[in-house]
Design a protein around this motif. Structure first.
Motif, PDB file in Angstrom:
ATOM      1  N   VAL A 156      34.004  34.958  40.582  1.00  0.00           N
ATOM      2  CA  VAL A 156      33.890  36.249  39.904  1.00  0.00           C
ATOM      3  C   VAL A 156      33.053  37.184  40.784  1.00  0.00           C
ATOM      4  O   VAL A 156      31.973  36.800  41.258  1.00  0.00           O
ATOM      5  N   ASP A 157      33.586  38.359  41.046  1.00  0.00           N
ATOM      6  CA  ASP A 157      32.972  39.373  41.922  1.00  0.00           C
ATOM      7  C   ASP A 157      32.828  38.895  43.368  1.00  0.00           C
ATOM      8  O   ASP A 157      32.057  39.458  44.137  1.00  0.00           O
ATOM      9  N   GLY A 158      33.584  37.890  43.768  1.00  0.00           N
ATOM     10  CA  GLY A 158      33.447  37.276  45.089  1.00  0.00           C
ATOM     11  C   GLY A 158      34.269  37.933  46.185  1.00  0.00           C
ATOM     12  O   GLY A 158      34.889  37.244  47.000  1.00  0.00           O
ATOM     13  N   ALA A 159      34.258  39.248  46.243  1.00  0.00           N
ATOM     14  CA  ALA A 159      35.073  39.965  47.226  1.00  0.00           C
ATOM     15  C   ALA A 159      34.667  39.685  48.667  1.00  0.00           C
ATOM     16  O   ALA A 159      35.509  39.713  49.570  1.00  0.00           O
ATOM     17  N   ALA A 160      33.385  39.410  48.919  1.00  0.00           N
ATOM     18  CA  ALA A 160      32.963  39.088  50.287  1.00  0.00           C
ATOM     19  C   ALA A 160      33.676  37.819  50.757  1.00  0.00           C
ATOM     20  O   ALA A 160      34.197  37.772  51.881  1.00  0.00           O
ATOM     21  N   ASN A 161      33.725  36.803  49.909  1.00  0.00           N
ATOM     22  CA  ASN A 161      34.430  35.577  50.291  1.00  0.00           C
ATOM     23  C   ASN A 161      35.933  35.802  50.421  1.00  0.00           C
ATOM     24  O   ASN A 161      36.588  35.178  51.258  1.00  0.00           O
ATOM     25  N   ALA A 162      36.489  36.696  49.618  1.00  0.00           N
ATOM     26  CA  ALA A 162      37.913  37.013  49.755  1.00  0.00           C
ATOM     27  C   ALA A 162      38.186  37.596  51.135  1.00  0.00           C
ATOM     28  O   ALA A 162      39.154  37.215  51.809  1.00  0.00           O
ATOM     29  N   ALA A 163      37.323  38.509  51.579  1.00  0.00           N
ATOM     30  CA  ALA A 163      37.488  39.104  52.901  1.00  0.00           C
ATOM     31  C   ALA A 163      37.316  38.049  53.996  1.00  0.00           C
ATOM     32  O   ALA A 163      38.084  38.018  54.967  1.00  0.00           O
ATOM     33  N   LEU A 164      36.323  37.204  53.841  1.00  0.00           N
ATOM     34  CA  LEU A 164      36.120  36.148  54.841  1.00  0.00           C
ATOM     35  C   LEU A 164      37.308  35.202  54.895  1.00  0.00           C
ATOM     36  O   LEU A 164      37.715  34.770  55.981  1.00  0.00           O
ATOM     37  N   LEU A 165      37.887  34.871  53.749  1.00  0.00           N
ATOM     38  CA  LEU A 165      39.058  33.998  53.732  1.00  0.00           C
ATOM     39  C   LEU A 165      40.228  34.648  54.474  1.00  0.00           C
ATOM     40  O   LEU A 165      40.903  33.996  55.275  1.00  0.00           O
TER      41      LEU A 165
END
Length: 163
Positions: A115-124
């Motif tokens: 939840v709210d993990g957009a930084a990890n989405a970008a890193l992925l």
């Protein structure tokens, strides 16, 4: 290099999307940011996803709260990797969005982060792109090493204080 498409279901998701933008800027990965709703602008969302590959995108990040169908709608119209970011909401703290994002039918995957993990989405997305880009891979490795060094510095301060 391919672009990452960041699509928000609402402009109220802007602060979450900025976390992904910051990572992509840091790693010098091109991106575009859009607002398309799975429910209020379904045909525009579908058109974006249908043409994403030909428009130079290599992956999509879909940021949505509550019913959070955006990632699934986008994934239904493209074979590009789709990473869903469920957004925290007042009622259920984002659990509703998390479950809506992660519970996809077989054959239409949406990778889902916290939840709210957009930084990890970008890193992925960057990690996927780095499979064919040694320069990006090196940037990711350097970023990991920097994170490791910061934790070890904190450890040294804590050990000195308490041991």
């Amino acid at each position: 290099m391919k672009k990452v498409g960041i699509v928000m279901g609402s402009d109220s998701d802007r602060d979450v999307a900025k976390k992904a933008v910051d990572i992509l800027k840091e790693l010098e990965v091109p991106y575009e940011v859009h607002v398309y709703s799975a429910h209020r602008t379904p045909s525009e969302a579908a058109e974006f996803a249908k043409h994403a590959k030909e428009n130079g995108f290599g992956a999509l990040i879909c940021i949505a709260g509550m019913a959070a169908h955006l990632g699934g709608v986008m994934a239904a119209y493209t074979t590009l990797p789709v990473v869903g970011v469920p957004v925290r909401s007042a009622g259920l703290g984002g659990l509703d969005a998390l479950l809506a994002t992660v519970q996809m039918p077989s054959g239409i995957p949406v990778a889902t982060v916290a939840v709210d993990g957009a930084a990890n989405a970008a890193l992925l997305c960057c990690e996927m792109f780095a499979l064919g880009d040694p320069e990006l891979s090196a940037k990711l490795e350097a970023r990991r090493e920097s994170g490791r060094a910061k934790v070890l510095e904190k450890n040294a301060r804590i050990e000195e204080e308490f041991n």
